[in-house]
Design a protein around this motif. Structure first.
Motif, mmCIF file in Angstrom:
data_model
loop_
_atom_site.group_PDB
_atom_site.id
_atom_site.type_symbol
_atom_site.label_atom_id
_atom_site.label_comp_id
_atom_site.label_asym_id
_atom_site.label_seq_id
_atom_site.Cartn_x
_atom_site.Cartn_y
_atom_site.Cartn_z
ATOM 1 N N ASP A 435 0.493 4.323 12.706
ATOM 2 C CA ASP A 435 0.498 4.699 11.289
ATOM 3 C C ASP A 435 -0.610 3.942 10.570
ATOM 4 O O ASP A 435 -0.853 2.759 10.827
ATOM 5 N N LEU A 436 -1.278 4.610 9.658
ATOM 6 C CA LEU A 436 -2.332 3.974 8.881
ATOM 7 C C LEU A 436 -1.731 3.392 7.608
ATOM 8 O O LEU A 436 -1.023 4.075 6.883
ATOM 9 N N LEU A 437 -2.005 2.132 7.343
ATOM 10 C CA LEU A 437 -1.484 1.499 6.139
ATOM 11 C C LEU A 437 -2.429 1.724 4.979
ATOM 12 O O LEU A 437 -3.624 1.950 5.149
ATOM 13 N N GLY A 438 -1.879 1.655 3.788
ATOM 14 C CA GLY A 438 -2.698 1.766 2.592
ATOM 15 C C GLY A 438 -3.303 0.420 2.236
ATOM 16 O O GLY A 438 -3.373 -0.498 3.041
ATOM 17 N N THR A 439 -3.724 0.287 0.978
ATOM 18 C CA THR A 439 -4.290 -0.963 0.500
ATOM 19 C C THR A 439 -3.210 -2.037 0.468
ATOM 20 O O THR A 439 -2.114 -1.816 -0.042
ATOM 21 N N ALA A 440 -3.532 -3.204 1.002
ATOM 22 C CA ALA A 440 -2.528 -4.245 1.256
ATOM 23 C C ALA A 440 -1.692 -4.605 0.034
ATOM 24 O O ALA A 440 -0.474 -4.736 0.120
ATOM 25 N N GLN A 441 -2.332 -4.756 -1.137
ATOM 26 C CA GLN A 441 -1.603 -5.216 -2.315
ATOM 27 C C GLN A 441 -0.549 -4.231 -2.789
ATOM 28 O O GLN A 441 0.374 -4.597 -3.501
ATOM 29 N N TYR A 442 -0.688 -2.962 -2.400
ATOM 30 C CA TYR A 442 0.253 -1.929 -2.846
ATOM 31 C C TYR A 442 1.193 -1.475 -1.720
ATOM 32 O O TYR A 442 2.042 -0.622 -1.929
ATOM 33 N N THR A 443 1.030 -2.048 -0.542
ATOM 34 C CA THR A 443 1.799 -1.631 0.624
ATOM 35 C C THR A 443 3.104 -2.413 0.708
ATOM 36 O O THR A 443 3.130 -3.626 0.512
ATOM 37 N N ALA A 444 4.181 -1.726 1.055
ATOM 38 C CA ALA A 444 5.500 -2.354 1.155
ATOM 39 C C ALA A 444 5.519 -3.393 2.276
ATOM 40 O O ALA A 444 4.905 -3.188 3.329
ATOM 41 N N PRO A 445 6.233 -4.509 2.070
ATOM 42 C CA PRO A 445 6.237 -5.610 3.044
ATOM 43 C C PRO A 445 6.706 -5.216 4.437
ATOM 44 O O PRO A 445 6.250 -5.793 5.429
ATOM 45 N N GLU A 446 7.608 -4.240 4.541
ATOM 46 C CA GLU A 446 8.162 -3.894 5.855
ATOM 47 C C GLU A 446 7.100 -3.411 6.832
ATOM 48 O O GLU A 446 7.237 -3.578 8.049
ATOM 49 N N TYR A 447 6.020 -2.812 6.320
ATOM 50 C CA TYR A 447 4.971 -2.343 7.220
ATOM 51 C C TYR A 447 4.330 -3.516 7.968
ATOM 52 O O TYR A 447 3.924 -3.374 9.118
ATOM 53 N N PHE A 448 4.245 -4.657 7.311
ATOM 54 C CA PHE A 448 3.541 -5.790 7.899
ATOM 55 C C PHE A 448 4.360 -6.522 8.958
ATOM 56 O O PHE A 448 3.834 -7.368 9.673
ATOM 57 N N VAL A 449 5.650 -6.205 9.054
ATOM 58 C CA VAL A 449 6.471 -6.792 10.117
ATOM 59 C C VAL A 449 6.764 -5.747 11.194
ATOM 60 O O VAL A 449 7.651 -5.927 12.022
ATOM 61 N N GLY A 450 6.025 -4.633 11.161
ATOM 62 C CA GLY A 450 6.125 -3.647 12.220
ATOM 63 C C GLY A 450 7.211 -2.607 12.050
ATOM 64 O O GLY A 450 7.495 -1.854 12.988
ATOM 65 N N GLU A 451 7.840 -2.535 10.886
ATOM 66 C CA GLU A 451 8.897 -1.546 10.671
ATOM 67 C C GLU A 451 8.298 -0.207 10.229
ATOM 68 O O GLU A 451 7.225 -0.159 9.635
ATOM 69 N N ALA A 452 9.028 0.853 10.526
ATOM 70 C CA ALA A 452 8.613 2.181 10.052
ATOM 71 C C ALA A 452 8.891 2.281 8.562
ATOM 72 O O ALA A 452 9.839 1.684 8.050
ATOM 73 N N GLY A 453 8.062 3.019 7.866
ATOM 74 C CA GLY A 453 8.252 3.187 6.434
ATOM 75 C C GLY A 453 9.375 4.150 6.117
ATOM 76 O O GLY A 453 9.896 4.848 6.986
ATOM 77 N N SER A 454 9.758 4.194 4.856
ATOM 78 C CA SER A 454 10.784 5.118 4.365
ATOM 79 C C SER A 454 10.401 5.499 2.940
ATOM 80 O O SER A 454 9.388 5.039 2.408
ATOM 81 N N THR A 455 11.228 6.327 2.324
ATOM 82 C CA THR A 455 10.952 6.689 0.936
ATOM 83 C C THR A 455 10.982 5.458 0.042
ATOM 84 O O THR A 455 10.320 5.418 -0.992
ATOM 85 N N ARG A 456 11.722 4.437 0.442
ATOM 86 C CA ARG A 456 11.758 3.195 -0.346
ATOM 87 C C ARG A 456 10.430 2.449 -0.263
ATOM 88 O O ARG A 456 10.131 1.624 -1.126
ATOM 89 N N SER A 457 9.646 2.716 0.777
ATOM 90 C CA SER A 457 8.314 2.104 0.886
ATOM 91 C C SER A 457 7.371 2.686 -0.153
ATOM 92 O O SER A 457 6.619 1.963 -0.812
ATOM 93 N N ASP A 458 7.410 4.017 -0.315
ATOM 94 C CA ASP A 458 6.622 4.646 -1.388
ATOM 95 C C ASP A 458 7.121 4.189 -2.758
ATOM 96 O O ASP A 458 6.328 4.044 -3.702
ATOM 97 N N GLN A 459 8.426 3.976 -2.877
ATOM 98 C CA GLN A 459 8.998 3.481 -4.132
ATOM 99 C C GLN A 459 8.410 2.104 -4.472
ATOM 100 O O GLN A 459 8.065 1.840 -5.631
ATOM 101 N N PHE A 460 8.264 1.245 -3.462
ATOM 102 C CA PHE A 460 7.683 -0.085 -3.675
ATOM 103 C C PHE A 460 6.268 0.046 -4.238
ATOM 104 O O PHE A 460 5.915 -0.610 -5.220
ATOM 105 N N SER A 461 5.450 0.895 -3.615
ATOM 106 C CA SER A 461 4.067 1.068 -4.065
ATOM 107 C C SER A 461 4.011 1.588 -5.498
ATOM 108 O O SER A 461 3.176 1.158 -6.302
ATOM 109 N N LEU A 462 4.901 2.523 -5.815
ATOM 110 C CA LEU A 462 4.965 3.052 -7.180
ATOM 111 C C LEU A 462 5.333 1.950 -8.172
ATOM 112 O O LEU A 462 4.752 1.857 -9.267
ATOM 113 N N ALA A 463 6.275 1.096 -7.790
ATOM 114 C CA ALA A 463 6.699 0.006 -8.666
ATOM 115 C C ALA A 463 5.579 -1.017 -8.864
ATOM 116 O O ALA A 463 5.466 -1.620 -9.942
ATOM 117 N N VAL A 464 4.756 -1.220 -7.838
ATOM 118 C CA VAL A 464 3.611 -2.133 -7.988
ATOM 119 C C VAL A 464 2.673 -1.613 -9.066
ATOM 120 O O VAL A 464 2.175 -2.375 -9.911
#
Length: 575
Positions: A435-464
């Protein structure tokens, strides 16, 4: 040559010693592209003998499933597609019983068992409710393996009832499982009129004996059950895996690049029916131009692959996927592709031209927007994201540079290069692309520990983005990109937007705090809940008071105290 999924199917059904055949069966092998995106489906339904209309239920279940499954979005996973269809079929059958003279006796209503097998890429997906069965004869073995569980409750050795079936209740509980396919695997779908009278050894023997024609093998099994005294309807389906997708990376690369790459484009140049007007954006990943369609005179955006990455098959796959995604999302807050009215002679993508600016530029022009303006922007981005999520897509790169605001104030999500599509991740990927990650500052933390994303990951980026608009900074700075373990994830410390003196309500800060939780499960369940709390004070948050200045900004607190002491000292000296 690249192999496709290929199967042989044999089927046979007979009413047996009964006056009416209440079983129904069917299969469907589509042409490409549905063969790759949706797979092959085979289904079997068995009516119950206590009902005079269950044959209608069986036929409706099988026909409805085979027709509607292939009509669902290509972006949906097999599980989502099949379960959505089966829930609709179940609701229809239940409603028919409720409207009929059998509404007080479900055993006489529109009820049937259901078992289905969907083969997609190299995986078998099983869906099951009732006491029909699905077996497998593995290519390396010579015995039947029962894959499904009978949903039947026994009151005694002679008396039992179905504990689960289609049409019994308004809610459907259906078993789902997946199995890896091997070439030569044989799957058997059979009703109880078959498996209760033909033992496993005999069934395997007949399948091997008539391996050259599975229709004959299916009839032989039905005949055997009849001769063994079966007094029920008799239906069996056989499916053998003949070949599996066996992609060659070089061949896939060649297929993707059958169209030549465009030449270097410049202003005033005519190219494939377009006139290039000017550059919009050039980077190491793509070259984007404003162009005019010479036939329609409409302005469009033309995107061509990066010159530096044209030998990268994985990059080209993602590039081509962008247009595939755009053509499947029709939403006012999502970039739409331009109409393709003529044959394309080069590899490129065309989309609508949005006359406006990126959100990143808008922030520079409006460094301190009011709360209501922030809400309007975030709400529109959220609507676009929900269009992705309804199709089981994750954008995975929501950031100010990937959001446009046109001259009317409409917000649109652009750039789908990092989007993950559930339905496509089920297809064996020869490129083994992560999976390709987005820009680090807007990317949900779970991606960086190797977890698959979810709709809550997009929610995190929106909240940022919401946080940044309200405070002028990022909630965790650059700390998110440094996360490598769950312990690092838990160390992220939320900084309140109230530290900035912008008259932001406390309850909005609490909504942001929840949407920006490092642990995904602590965020809002749905983006819509987050959006609601940005506009409507949550009672839980209203009970919280604004933190004292010493907690919000210790430096400012002590500066203020020092100033008070200084002014007091000066006053006393003067006096």
């Amino acid at each position: 040559m690249t192999k496709q999924l290929n199967v042989s199917i044999g089927q046979y059904s007979d009413k047996g010693r009964k006056a009416l055949n209440q079983d129904f069966y069917g299969s469907l092998i589509p042409e490409e592209p549905l063969l790759s995106s949706k797979g092959i489906a085979i289904a079997l339904a068995d009516g119950i003998s206590s009902s005079q209309v269950s044959q209608i239920a069986s036929e409706t279940a099988v026909k409805g499933f085979l027709t509607d499954y292939f009509s669902t979005s290509e972006a949906w996973s097999v599980k989502t597609s099949a379960q959505s269809v089966l829930l609709a079929v179940n609701s229809w059958l239940f409603a028919q019983t409720r409207r009929s003279q059998y509404r007080y006796n479900k055993d006489k209503g529109y009820v049937c068992t259901f078992s289905s097998l969907v083969l997609k890429s190299t995986t078998a997906h099983l869906f099951h409710a009732g006491d029909s069965r699905i077996y497998r004869i593995a290519a390396s073995q010579n015995s039947l393996e029962q894959l499904t569980e009978d949903h039947r409750t026994w009151l005694s050795k002679e008396e039992s009832f179905l504990s689960r079936a289609l049409g019994v209740k308004d809610q459907l509980e259906i078993d789902y499982q997946t199995h890896r396919l091997d070439m030569g695997d044989v799957f058997v779908l059979a009703t109880d009129g078959i498996y209760e009278f033909v033992d496993d050894t005999k069934m395997v023997e007949l399948i091997r004996q008539y391996a050259a024609d599975l229709d004959i093998a299916a009839k032989a099994i039905v005949d055997e059950a009849y001769h063994q005294g079966s007094d029920d309807n008799l239906t069996v389906q056989l499916l053998r895996v003949e070949s599996l997708p066996d992609y060659d990376e070089n061949e896939v690369y060649q297929q993707m690049t059958t169209l030549p790459f465009p030449p270097r484009l410049e202003a005033r140049m005519q190219f494939d029916g377009y006139e290039i007007l000017r550059d919009i954006h050039n980077s190491s990943r793509s070259h984007v131009y404003l162009a005019r369609d010479l036939e329609t005179q409409q302005q469009v955006v033309l995107k061509v692959p990066s010159i530096d990455l044209r030998e990268d098959a994985a990059y080209l796959q993602r590039f081509l996927l962008e247009e595939w995604i755009a053509r499947r999302i029709d939403h006012a807050n999502v970039l739409k592709p331009s109409a393709q009215n003529r044959k394309r002679h080069y590899l490129y993508i065309t989309t609508e031209y949005i006359e406006g600016q990126t959100l990143a530029q808008w922030v520079l022009d409006n460094p301190k927007p009011d709360v209501e303006m922030v809400r309007k922007i975030i709400e529109q981005i959220a609507k676009g994201l929900r269009a992705f999520h309804r199709l089981e897509m994750l954008h995975q790169d929501i950031r100010p540079n990937n959001v446009m605001i046109d001259q009317s104030g409409t917000v649109k999500i652009i750039d789908f290069g990092s989007t993950r599509v559930a339905g496509l991740t089920e297809i064996a990927n020869p490129l083994n692309q992560p999976d390709l990650l987005g820009t680090a500052q807007y990317t949900a933390p779970e991606y960086f520990v190797g977890e698959a994303g979810s709709t809550r990951s997009d929610q995190f980026s929106l909240a940022v983005i919401a946080y940044q608009l309200l405070s002028g900074r990022l909630p965790y700075g650059t700390q998110v990109a440094k996360i490598r373990t769950r312990a690092d994830q838990r160390k992220l410390n939320y900084r309140s937007v109230l530290e900035e003196d912008r008259d932001t309500p406390v309850w909005i800060d609490e909504a942001l705090r929840k949407a920006l939780q490092p642990e995904p499960m602590k965020r809002y369940r749905e983006i819509s809940e987050f959006i609601f709390d940005l506009r409507h004070p949550n009672l839980v948050f209203l009970n919280k008071t604004r933190a004292p200045l010493m907690e919000r900004n210790p430096v400012l607190f002590w500066k203020s105290v020092s100033l008070v002491f200084f002014l007091t000292t000066v006053y006393l000296l003067i006096k």
